[in-house]
Scaffold this active site. Structure first.
Site, PDB file in Angstrom:
ATOM      1  N   ASP A  63       3.181   7.238  12.872  1.00 18.35           N
ATOM      2  CA  ASP A  63       4.634   7.126  12.732  1.00 18.35           C
ATOM      3  C   ASP A  63       5.266   7.939  13.856  1.00 18.35           C
ATOM      4  OD1 ASP A  63       7.257   6.907  11.935  1.00 18.35           O
ATOM      5  OD2 ASP A  63       7.016   8.050  10.087  1.00 18.35           O
ATOM      6  N   GLU A 103      10.550  -7.546   0.833  1.00 18.68           N
ATOM      7  CA  GLU A 103      10.148  -8.893   0.453  1.00 18.68           C
ATOM      8  C   GLU A 103       8.636  -8.897   0.274  1.00 18.68           C
ATOM      9  OE1 GLU A 103      11.908 -12.229   2.862  1.00 18.68           O
ATOM     10  OE2 GLU A 103      12.464 -10.537   4.163  1.00 18.68           O
ATOM     11  N   GLU A 121       4.688  -2.689  -5.564  1.00 19.64           N
ATOM     12  CA  GLU A 121       5.433  -3.296  -4.462  1.00 19.64           C
ATOM     13  C   GLU A 121       5.663  -4.792  -4.612  1.00 19.64           C
ATOM     14  OE1 GLU A 121       3.878  -2.234  -0.632  1.00 19.64           O
ATOM     15  OE2 GLU A 121       4.207  -0.105  -0.976  1.00 19.64           O
ATOM     16  N   GLY A 174       0.815  -1.205   0.000  1.00 16.60           N
ATOM     17  CA  GLY A 174       0.000   0.000   0.000  1.00 16.60           C
ATOM     18  C   GLY A 174       0.844   1.249   0.000  1.00 16.60           C
ATOM     19  N   GLU A 188      -0.444   0.294  -6.049  1.00  9.40           N
ATOM     20  CA  GLU A 188       0.552  -0.007  -5.020  1.00  9.40           C
ATOM     21  C   GLU A 188       0.867  -1.504  -4.947  1.00  9.40           C
ATOM     22  OE1 GLU A 188       2.521   1.761  -3.134  1.00  9.40           O
ATOM     23  OE2 GLU A 188       1.747   3.768  -3.505  1.00  9.40           O
TER      24      GLU A 188
END
Length: 150
Positions: free
Chosen positions: A78, A111, A60, A40, A56
């Protein structure tokens, strides 16, 4: 003197299932760097939530998906330096259908892979906040929608 107003940042997370497994990525950047979560990112100006999720996922993971529906939203804070809030994201979860491709970490994902419930539920897998709850909610919705479909 004009002060800047801080506001939450809209972003999407794409929840994709294939053969009973969920697509997860290990994040390269804050928030949650090093932890596993959904592919995302930020919604671009003029982009729909669904298109942002599909974009996204592809960026990704290399997986092509089709957006089905937005089904929940979660907060992501965050907090880094000196316990200070750096950013506040509102993550809009989109249930998506796998179309093609096998996952590989790209863009800001270290990953990517398919995870069975046994794999993602194990204590040794560092998951971002709310991941298990969002997976369970998405599974319920996917199951309900497939019951009524031909």
């Amino acid at each position: 003197m004009k002060t800047s107003v801080q506001r939450p940042i809209p972003a999407t997370i794409g929840v994709v299932f294939k053969d009973g497994c969920v697509l997860l990525v290990r994040r390269a950047n804050p928030p949650d760097a090093g932890q596993w979560g959904f592919p995302g990112g930020k919604v671009n100006w003029g982009e729909t939530i669904e298109k942002a999720a599909v974009r996204e996922i592809l960026e990704e993971t290399g997986v092509t998906a089709k957006a089905k529906r937005v089904f929940t939203a979660v907060d992501c804070f965050d907090i880094r330096k000196r316990n200070r809030l750096e950013q506040h994201f509102i993550l809009l979860a989109v249930l998506c259908e796998w179309v093609s491709g096998e996952p590989a970490g790209n863009d800001d994902a270290l990953e990517a892979g398919w995870f069975s419930e046994e794999a993602w539920a194990q204590a040794s897998l560092a998951l971002s906040l709310n991941v298990p709850e969002v997976i369970r909610m998405a599974r319920r919705i996917a199951a309900e929608e497939s019951v009524g479909s031909p």
